[in-house]
Design an enzyme around this catalytic site. Structure first.
Site, PDB file in Angstrom:
ATOM      1  N   GLN A 294      19.837  33.100  30.645  1.00 33.75           N
ATOM      2  CA  GLN A 294      20.613  33.412  31.843  1.00 33.75           C
ATOM      3  C   GLN A 294      19.749  34.138  32.868  1.00 33.75           C
ATOM      4  O   GLN A 294      18.829  34.873  32.507  1.00 33.75           O
ATOM      5  CB  GLN A 294      21.821  34.260  31.463  1.00 33.75           C
ATOM      6  CG  GLN A 294      22.901  34.304  32.527  1.00 33.75           C
ATOM      7  CD  GLN A 294      24.218  34.819  31.978  1.00 33.75           C
ATOM      8  OE1 GLN A 294      24.429  34.828  30.771  1.00 33.75           O
ATOM      9  NE2 GLN A 294      25.099  35.257  32.858  1.00 33.75           N
TER      10      GLN A 294
ATOM     11  N   SER B 133      17.331  34.174  24.361  1.00 36.11           N
ATOM     12  CA  SER B 133      18.768  34.456  24.362  1.00 36.11           C
ATOM     13  C   SER B 133      19.562  33.151  24.423  1.00 36.11           C
ATOM     14  O   SER B 133      19.525  32.361  23.475  1.00 36.11           O
ATOM     15  CB  SER B 133      19.105  35.395  25.526  1.00 36.11           C
ATOM     16  OG  SER B 133      20.446  35.810  25.474  1.00 36.11           O
ATOM     17  N   LEU B 134      20.266  32.880  25.500  1.00 39.74           N
ATOM     18  CA  LEU B 134      20.968  31.613  25.671  1.00 39.74           C
ATOM     19  C   LEU B 134      20.054  30.426  25.355  1.00 39.74           C
ATOM     20  O   LEU B 134      20.482  29.431  24.758  1.00 39.74           O
ATOM     21  CB  LEU B 134      21.473  31.508  27.113  1.00 39.74           C
ATOM     22  CG  LEU B 134      21.868  30.106  27.595  1.00 39.74           C
ATOM     23  CD1 LEU B 134      23.146  29.655  26.910  1.00 39.74           C
ATOM     24  CD2 LEU B 134      22.011  30.078  29.112  1.00 39.74           C
TER      25      LEU B 134
ATOM     26  N   ARG C 174      30.564  30.852  24.266  1.00 41.37           N
ATOM     27  CA  ARG C 174      29.767  32.077  24.297  1.00 41.37           C
ATOM     28  C   ARG C 174      29.854  32.749  25.670  1.00 41.37           C
ATOM     29  O   ARG C 174      30.052  33.963  25.793  1.00 41.37           O
ATOM     30  CB  ARG C 174      28.314  31.749  23.959  1.00 41.37           C
ATOM     31  CG  ARG C 174      27.340  32.935  23.913  1.00 41.37           C
ATOM     32  CD  ARG C 174      25.952  32.402  23.567  1.00 41.37           C
ATOM     33  NE  ARG C 174      24.949  33.439  23.326  1.00 41.37           N
ATOM     34  CZ  ARG C 174      24.104  33.896  24.227  1.00 41.37           C
ATOM     35  NH1 ARG C 174      24.149  33.446  25.478  1.00 41.37           N
ATOM     36  NH2 ARG C 174      23.205  34.813  23.911  1.00 41.37           N
TER      37      ARG C 174
ATOM     38  N   HIS D 278      23.189  41.780  24.410  1.00 39.46           N
ATOM     39  CA  HIS D 278      22.324  42.124  23.272  1.00 39.46           C
ATOM     40  C   HIS D 278      22.433  43.616  22.926  1.00 39.46           C
ATOM     41  O   HIS D 278      21.440  44.317  22.799  1.00 39.46           O
ATOM     42  CB  HIS D 278      20.873  41.705  23.540  1.00 39.46           C
ATOM     43  CG  HIS D 278      20.738  40.216  23.639  1.00 39.46           C
ATOM     44  ND1 HIS D 278      20.775  39.390  22.538  1.00 39.46           N
ATOM     45  CD2 HIS D 278      20.621  39.408  24.720  1.00 39.46           C
ATOM     46  CE1 HIS D 278      20.670  38.129  22.935  1.00 39.46           C
ATOM     47  NE2 HIS D 278      20.588  38.117  24.254  1.00 39.46           N
TER      48      HIS D 278
ATOM     49  N   GLN E 172      22.685  37.249  16.888  1.00 42.84           N
ATOM     50  CA  GLN E 172      21.841  37.280  18.083  1.00 42.84           C
ATOM     51  C   GLN E 172      22.407  38.122  19.222  1.00 42.84           C
ATOM     52  O   GLN E 172      21.688  38.871  19.888  1.00 42.84           O
ATOM     53  CB  GLN E 172      21.597  35.838  18.567  1.00 42.84           C
ATOM     54  CG  GLN E 172      20.609  35.715  19.692  1.00 42.84           C
ATOM     55  CD  GLN E 172      21.088  34.740  20.752  1.00 42.84           C
ATOM     56  OE1 GLN E 172      22.209  34.851  21.239  1.00 42.84           O
ATOM     57  NE2 GLN E 172      20.232  33.802  21.109  1.00 42.84           N
TER      58      GLN E 172
END
Length: 311
Positions: free
Chosen positions: A13, A96-97, A121, A201, A250
């Site tokens: 992102q 991440s994503l 998500r 996170h 995650q």
């Protein structure tokens, strides 16, 4: 693949820009099919948001996440279509994503399930941002141990270790203000609030992670054909069980990007292709190790450049 060792990496992102992927849509049938499939899976014209939506609309987490994943997967499919063969890098990883995009290209998730998961998500993260308000800040110029001390003293969380001296923390807004002040006193060159909607996170994403885990448990995973260097521990995984465990942890844990690139270079990877919108990861990789070759593939011309370089 040629003789050099190659990794495919996928952005997360904040890489989104209005109009991204339109060139791929117009020039590659394989890419166009990915955009059309995403629209069908989600039951809405995500492609219109990507190609014609405002920056504000595209930046919403619920739109940004499936949009970035769709463009990344479309670029990958365009590559394979133009090459006429499946592309097998030595490793793959995503920030991440982007880890979800990497799972699709590694054969662990179908495109359909990838788009569904990242859409859910994004929605759950958007909801968590409202239920547990927070933010993120970049700390630049002090090392990991110093940032860990900052987090320990201010009730904030270590969220992304992007390079050895670019570290992202997250937490409640008032805690972040204290953390940035302390980091500056400890010698940070810069301490910058980031324009994001929440404390990604971190423990503030626990509600999103818990609900997402129910969906992950009901999703069909396959063993990966390419090792995926996991965000949470910077180690390679291939089994579907480990992939599922990675995604179930995650969202509340730190992205160890610096260590992930280090693992791959320690295993002789010398060429990285960032597949998807933007060049954020390419910049990070070059800051980690300026000797590495890093190339972007986000439009059709770059797809053709890749094909030419591999033939």
């Amino acid at each position: 693949m040629n003789k050099e060792k190659v990794a495919f990496i996928f952005p997360g992102q904040a890489s989104q820009t209005p109009g991204m992927g339109l060139d791929l849509y117009k020039n590659s049938k394989a890419a166009r099919e990915v955009f059309d499939e995403a629209d069908e899976i989600l039951g809405r014209k995500l492609s219109n948001v990507i190609f014609e939506g405002s920056k504000e609309e595209l930046t919403k987490t619920e739109n940004a996440q499936p949009s970035i994943a769709t463009v990344s997967i479309a670029a990958w499919r365009a590559i394979e279509s133009e090459m006429g063969t499946i592309q097998i890098p030595n490793y793959t990883a995503g920030h991440s994503l982007g880890e979800y995009s990497s799972l699709a290209t590694a054969g662990s998730l179908s495109i359909k399930d990838t788009i569904k998961l990242v859409s859910i998500r994004g929605e759950l993260m958007e909801k968590a941002c409202t239920d547990s308000p927070g933010g993120m800040s970049a700390i630049i110029g002090i090392d990991e141990n110093s940032v860990r001390e900052v987090c320990s003293q201010t009730g904030t969380y270590l969220s992304n270790i992007n390079t050895s001296n670019q570290i992202i923390i997250s937490g409640k807004k008032e805690n972040l203000t204290n953390a940035m002040d302390l980091a500056s006193r400890l010698g940070a060159k810069r301490a910058i609030p980031l324009p994001v909607g929440g404390a990604f996170h971190s423990a503030l994403m626990s509600s999103a992670q818990n609900e997402l885990n129910d969906v992950i448990d009901s999703t069909n995973f396959q063993d990966a054909v390419v090792p995926i260097v996991a965000n949470t521990d910077a180690r390679p995984i291939t089994s579907k069980e480990l992939v599922r465990d990675e995604l179930k942890n995650q969202l509340q844990n730190c992205v160890l990007w610096n260590d992930s690139i280090g693992f791959m270079t320690d295993n002789n990877v010398d060429t990285f292709y960032e597949i998807g919108p933007g060049n954020v990861l390419a910049g990070m990789v070059k800051r980690i190790n300026s000797d590495l070759t890093v190339k972007n593939i986000s439009n059709y011309s770059q797809v053709l450049d890749y094909v030419e370089s591999r033939n």
